[in-house]
Design a protein around this motif. Structure first.
Motif, PDB file in Angstrom:
ATOM      1  N   TYR A 114      -2.648   0.689   0.786  1.00  0.00           N
ATOM      2  CA  TYR A 114      -1.815   1.324  -0.234  1.00  0.00           C
ATOM      3  C   TYR A 114      -1.444   2.753   0.128  1.00  0.00           C
ATOM      4  O   TYR A 114      -0.304   3.150   0.055  1.00  0.00           O
ATOM      5  CB  TYR A 114      -2.565   1.364  -1.578  1.00  0.00           C
ATOM      6  N   TRP A 143       2.460   1.936  -0.992  1.00  0.00           N
ATOM      7  CA  TRP A 143       2.982   2.902  -1.960  1.00  0.00           C
ATOM      8  C   TRP A 143       4.119   3.751  -1.425  1.00  0.00           C
ATOM      9  O   TRP A 143       4.771   4.457  -2.185  1.00  0.00           O
ATOM     10  CB  TRP A 143       1.846   3.787  -2.492  1.00  0.00           C
ATOM     11  N   LYS A 182       6.363   1.425  -6.234  1.00  0.00           N
ATOM     12  CA  LYS A 182       5.495   2.008  -7.273  1.00  0.00           C
ATOM     13  C   LYS A 182       4.776   0.835  -7.943  1.00  0.00           C
ATOM     14  O   LYS A 182       5.390  -0.205  -8.209  1.00  0.00           O
ATOM     15  CB  LYS A 182       6.339   2.742  -8.331  1.00  0.00           C
TER      16      LYS A 182
END
Ligand code: NAD
Length: 247
Positions: free
Chosen positions: A35, A42, A46
């Motif tokens: 992530y 990310w 989102k």
């Protein structure tokens, strides 16, 4: 580095209650992005929070689109040297438990039996109805998407969602309690590939440390436990674990 690896190998051999705790970092070498690293999930998306998923069709579509994107890497991923090295510790009868934040199922695919794995955040290879709790396989959900449903719906009218814990969703009580109990009993606790930022999963090393366990962290970037652990190895999970189990 070599001295640290020797010390960890020695501690593992002497261990009576070895617990390994893994995060997204162990699976990056299988081609699944984590992530928070650069180029991680990310940077691209989102996260969709649980209440957004439950209350908005657009959010459910966004969620499923993200899951389909993950499938590109997930569908071709295989256990890597890191997963296989931990599986060797199971084969040798040393591993008591494997606690993971991962949802990719690669530890089970590496040969560690289900009963020894605690998946704190669920498993994305199965899909659950949020109303009647019916479970279907990823393949069945994918067929529904191919047939035109952008966010699949159960025959009961409930929303299907990969069987993972989203942001804002309650943690599974049984798994969390079991992980806390096993961490508290550990004499050697090894963290691999986790930023140790997600709670309550990240409390596990603290339970271990409070119980006097020998705490090892193998991670490419900083964690909040770096100064509290007994051995910190700033290296790639696969090659480091391979060396540890070879000793
Ligand atoms: P994270 O993305 O926050 O952090 C991963 C950590 O691993 C980072 O500190 C990074 O420096 C390190 N890392 C990356 N590659 C590594 C390597 N080859 N060797 C050693 N370290 C490496 O992940 P997290 O803290 O585990 O948790 C975030 C959440 O993301 C979890 O709850 C998990 O459910 C979810 N997630 C899971 C997967 C998966 O199942 N493979 C993938 C992405 C996110």
């Amino acid at each position: 580095m070599e001295e640290k690896i020797k010390l960890v190998a020695q501690k593992i051999k002497e261990s009576k209650h070895l617990v390994v705790f893994t995060g997204a970092g162990i699976s990056t070498e299988s081609g699944i992005p984590d992530y928070r690293s650069q180029g991680g999930i990310w940077d691209k998306f989102k996260p969709v929070y649980f209440d957004e998923f439950m209350s908005s069709e657009n959010s459910r579509i966004k969620y499923w689109d993200q899951r389909l994107d993950m499938e590109k890497s997930l569908s071709v991923s295989k256990p890597n040297t890191g997963h296989k090295s931990i599986a060797k510790l199971h084969d040798r009868g040393i591993l008591k438990a494997l606690i993971t934040q991962n949802i990719d199922g690669l530890h089970e695919a590496s040969g560690i039996p289900k009963e020894k794995i605690i998946e704190l955040h669920g498993n994305t290879r199965r899909v659950r109805c949020m109303s009647c709790q019916k479970l279907i396989s990823w393949k069945e959900a994918e067929n529904m998407i191919d047939a035109g449903q952008r966010a699949p719906v159960c025959s009961c009218g409930g929303f299907f969602k990969p069987d993972t814990i989203s942001f804002g969703q309650a943690m599974p009580v049984e798994e969390t309690q079991k992980a806390a109990m096993l961490s508290s009993k550990s004499d050697v606790f090894i963290v691999v590939g986790s930023t140790l930022l997600v709670q309550p999963a990240a409390l596990m090393p603290e339970y271990a440390k409070n119980a006097g366990s020998f705490l090892v962290i193998i991670n490419l970037s900083e964690t909040p436990y770096d100064t509290a652990c007994d051995v910190l190895i700033r290296g790639k999970a696969g090659p480091v674990l391979k060396k540890i189990v070879a000793l």
